[in-house]
Scaffold this motif. Structure first.
Motif, PDB file in Angstrom:
ATOM      1  N   GLN A  82       0.836  -1.200   0.000  1.00  0.00           N
ATOM      2  CA  GLN A  82       0.000   0.000   0.000  1.00  0.00           C
ATOM      3  C   GLN A  82       0.876   1.258   0.000  1.00  0.00           C
ATOM      4  OE1 GLN A  82      -3.563   0.162  -0.071  1.00  0.00           O
ATOM      5  NE2 GLN A  82      -3.099  -1.914  -0.719  1.00  0.00           N
ATOM      6  N   LEU A  83       1.894   1.256   0.858  1.00  0.00           N
ATOM      7  CA  LEU A  83       2.819   2.391   0.951  1.00  0.00           C
ATOM      8  C   LEU A  83       3.523   2.620  -0.380  1.00  0.00           C
ATOM      9  CD1 LEU A  83       4.325   4.409   2.920  1.00  0.00           C
ATOM     10  CD2 LEU A  83       6.048   2.618   3.142  1.00  0.00           C
ATOM     11  N   MET A  84       4.030   1.535  -0.963  1.00  0.00           N
ATOM     12  CA  MET A  84       4.730   1.640  -2.252  1.00  0.00           C
ATOM     13  C   MET A  84       3.792   2.180  -3.333  1.00  0.00           C
ATOM     14  SD  MET A  84       7.967   0.324  -2.362  1.00  0.00           S
ATOM     15  CE  MET A  84       8.081  -0.399  -3.978  1.00  0.00           C
ATOM     16  N   ALA A  85       2.578   1.669  -3.398  1.00  0.00           N
ATOM     17  CA  ALA A  85       1.633   2.073  -4.450  1.00  0.00           C
ATOM     18  C   ALA A  85       1.143   3.504  -4.246  1.00  0.00           C
ATOM     19  CB  ALA A  85       0.451   1.104  -4.481  1.00  0.00           C
ATOM     20  N   ASN A  86       0.812   3.856  -3.016  1.00  0.00           N
ATOM     21  CA  ASN A  86       0.189   5.156  -2.754  1.00  0.00           C
ATOM     22  C   ASN A  86       1.166   6.327  -2.705  1.00  0.00           C
ATOM     23  OD1 ASN A  86      -2.306   3.923  -2.614  1.00  0.00           O
ATOM     24  ND2 ASN A  86      -2.209   3.665  -0.397  1.00  0.00           N
ATOM     25  N   TYR A  87       2.406   6.070  -2.311  1.00  0.00           N
ATOM     26  CA  TYR A  87       3.328   7.190  -2.102  1.00  0.00           C
ATOM     27  C   TYR A  87       4.589   7.139  -2.960  1.00  0.00           C
ATOM     28  CZ  TYR A  87       0.374   8.176   1.859  1.00  0.00           C
ATOM     29  OH  TYR A  87      -0.715   8.467   2.635  1.00  0.00           O
ATOM     30  N   PHE A  88       4.909   5.974  -3.550  1.00  0.00           N
ATOM     31  CA  PHE A  88       6.173   5.862  -4.277  1.00  0.00           C
ATOM     32  C   PHE A  88       6.004   5.266  -5.682  1.00  0.00           C
ATOM     33  CE2 PHE A  88       7.166   5.760   0.272  1.00  0.00           C
ATOM     34  CZ  PHE A  88       8.001   6.854   0.357  1.00  0.00           C
ATOM     35  N   ASP A  89       4.799   5.338  -6.228  1.00  0.00           N
ATOM     36  CA  ASP A  89       4.531   4.841  -7.591  1.00  0.00           C
ATOM     37  C   ASP A  89       5.087   3.437  -7.817  1.00  0.00           C
ATOM     38  OD1 ASP A  89       3.373   7.341  -8.209  1.00  0.00           O
ATOM     39  OD2 ASP A  89       5.342   8.158  -8.738  1.00  0.00           O
ATOM     40  N   ASN A  90       5.025   2.603  -6.802  1.00  0.00           N
ATOM     41  CA  ASN A  90       5.551   1.225  -6.854  1.00  0.00           C
ATOM     42  C   ASN A  90       7.031   1.167  -7.201  1.00  0.00           C
ATOM     43  OD1 ASN A  90       3.307  -0.322  -6.061  1.00  0.00           O
ATOM     44  ND2 ASN A  90       2.372   0.018  -8.061  1.00  0.00           N
ATOM     45  N   SER A  91       7.756   2.234  -6.884  1.00  0.00           N
ATOM     46  CA  SER A  91       9.184   2.288  -7.179  1.00  0.00           C
ATOM     47  C   SER A  91      10.000   2.083  -5.908  1.00  0.00           C
ATOM     48  CB  SER A  91       9.538   3.646  -7.802  1.00  0.00           C
ATOM     49  OG  SER A  91      10.936   3.826  -7.795  1.00  0.00           O
ATOM     50  N   LEU A  92      10.750   0.976  -5.875  1.00  0.00           N
ATOM     51  CA  LEU A  92      11.624   0.713  -4.734  1.00  0.00           C
ATOM     52  C   LEU A  92      12.708   1.779  -4.642  1.00  0.00           C
ATOM     53  CD1 LEU A  92      12.336  -1.175  -2.407  1.00  0.00           C
ATOM     54  CD2 LEU A  92      13.704  -2.515  -4.005  1.00  0.00           C
ATOM     55  N   LYS A  93      13.161   2.253  -5.810  1.00  0.00           N
ATOM     56  CA  LYS A  93      14.186   3.292  -5.835  1.00  0.00           C
ATOM     57  C   LYS A  93      13.688   4.559  -5.137  1.00  0.00           C
ATOM     58  CE  LYS A  93      16.941   6.035  -9.029  1.00  0.00           C
ATOM     59  NZ  LYS A  93      17.164   6.359 -10.437  1.00  0.00           N
ATOM     60  N   LYS A  94      12.441   4.965  -5.427  1.00  0.00           N
ATOM     61  CA  LYS A  94      11.887   6.159  -4.785  1.00  0.00           C
ATOM     62  C   LYS A  94      11.727   5.950  -3.278  1.00  0.00           C
ATOM     63  CE  LYS A  94       9.358   7.958  -8.753  1.00  0.00           C
ATOM     64  NZ  LYS A  94       8.032   8.256  -9.324  1.00  0.00           N
ATOM     65  N   LEU A  95      11.326   4.754  -2.893  1.00  0.00           N
ATOM     66  CA  LEU A  95      11.161   4.444  -1.468  1.00  0.00           C
ATOM     67  C   LEU A  95      12.498   4.535  -0.736  1.00  0.00           C
ATOM     68  CD1 LEU A  95       9.276   3.191   0.849  1.00  0.00           C
ATOM     69  CD2 LEU A  95      10.319   1.039   0.176  1.00  0.00           C
ATOM     70  N   VAL A  96      13.522   3.890  -1.281  1.00  0.00           N
ATOM     71  CA  VAL A  96      14.836   3.900  -0.636  1.00  0.00           C
ATOM     72  C   VAL A  96      15.409   5.316  -0.631  1.00  0.00           C
ATOM     73  CG1 VAL A  96      17.210   3.037  -0.782  1.00  0.00           C
ATOM     74  CG2 VAL A  96      15.288   1.468  -1.141  1.00  0.00           C
ATOM     75  N   SER A  97      15.236   6.045  -1.734  1.00  0.00           N
ATOM     76  CA  SER A  97      15.726   7.431  -1.794  1.00  0.00           C
ATOM     77  C   SER A  97      15.085   8.285  -0.706  1.00  0.00           C
ATOM     78  CB  SER A  97      15.401   8.049  -3.154  1.00  0.00           C
ATOM     79  OG  SER A  97      16.139   7.430  -4.142  1.00  0.00           O
ATOM     80  N   PHE A  98      13.791   8.086  -0.499  1.00  0.00           N
ATOM     81  CA  PHE A  98      13.089   8.831   0.545  1.00  0.00           C
ATOM     82  C   PHE A  98      13.711   8.563   1.909  1.00  0.00           C
ATOM     83  CE2 PHE A  98       9.938   8.652   3.955  1.00  0.00           C
ATOM     84  CZ  PHE A  98       9.521   9.970   3.986  1.00  0.00           C
ATOM     85  N   PHE A  99      13.925   7.288   2.220  1.00  0.00           N
ATOM     86  CA  PHE A  99      14.475   6.971   3.535  1.00  0.00           C
ATOM     87  C   PHE A  99      15.916   7.444   3.687  1.00  0.00           C
ATOM     88  CE2 PHE A  99      10.825   4.090   3.734  1.00  0.00           C
ATOM     89  CZ  PHE A  99      10.334   4.458   4.977  1.00  0.00           C
ATOM     90  N   VAL A 100      16.669   7.382   2.622  1.00  0.00           N
ATOM     91  CA  VAL A 100      18.053   7.851   2.692  1.00  0.00           C
ATOM     92  C   VAL A 100      18.092   9.362   2.933  1.00  0.00           C
ATOM     93  CG1 VAL A 100      20.173   8.199   1.348  1.00  0.00           C
ATOM     94  CG2 VAL A 100      19.023   5.977   1.317  1.00  0.00           C
ATOM     95  N   LYS A 101      17.250  10.121   2.197  1.00  0.00           N
ATOM     96  CA  LYS A 101      17.268  11.575   2.313  1.00  0.00           C
ATOM     97  C   LYS A 101      16.562  12.079   3.574  1.00  0.00           C
ATOM     98  CE  LYS A 101      17.287  12.397  -2.655  1.00  0.00           C
ATOM     99  NZ  LYS A 101      16.451  12.736  -3.801  1.00  0.00           N
TER     100      LYS A 101
END
Length: 123
Positions: A82-101
């Motif tokens: 749900q988190l990936m679909a709703n906030y990161f366009d199902n992109s693991l790269k965007k998810l990891v980038s968010f947590f890194v930044k």
């Protein structure tokens, strides 16, 4: 069975049931932090979880012993999707980038994530 998102109160009850495996309402109530909700509140939330087909029960006369019908891992996977679909366009790269930044992941944690990703890639 379709997993649906839980309210905060429902999730709190499920966490207790996952921990205890099987429990009566009084057992769930005993595990909840202070200030404890009323017995009837806990009972009502468990019945809602039962209607959502997330909790089953064994009847002993008028008393019911409840148990989770999904594992904590299954719910965690649902929430992550749900988190990936709703906030990161199902992109693991965007998810990891968010947590890194935004969450200041340490270099050690970043190394562990990279190792996990490489391990997945090799499989």
């Amino acid at each position: 069975m379709q997993i649906r998102e839980l309210t905060k109160a429902e999730e709190e009850i499920m966490r207790v049931l996952w921990q205890l495996k099987k429990a009566f309402v009084k057992d769930v109530l005993a595990e909840l932090p202070e200030p404890k909700p009323a017995y009837n509140t806990v009972s009502t939330i468990i019945r809602i979880l039962e209607k959502k087909e997330l909790v089953g029960y064994t009847a002993y006369g008028k008393t019911h012993e409840y148990y989770p019908l999904i594992t904590e891992e299954e719910y965690r996977r649902f929430q992550t999707e749900q988190l990936m679909a709703n906030y990161f366009d199902n992109s693991l790269k965007k998810l990891v980038s968010f947590f890194v930044k935004d969450k200041n992941i340490s270099l050690t944690e970043a190394d562990e994530i990279i190792k996990l990703l490489n391990k997945q890639k090799d499989q």
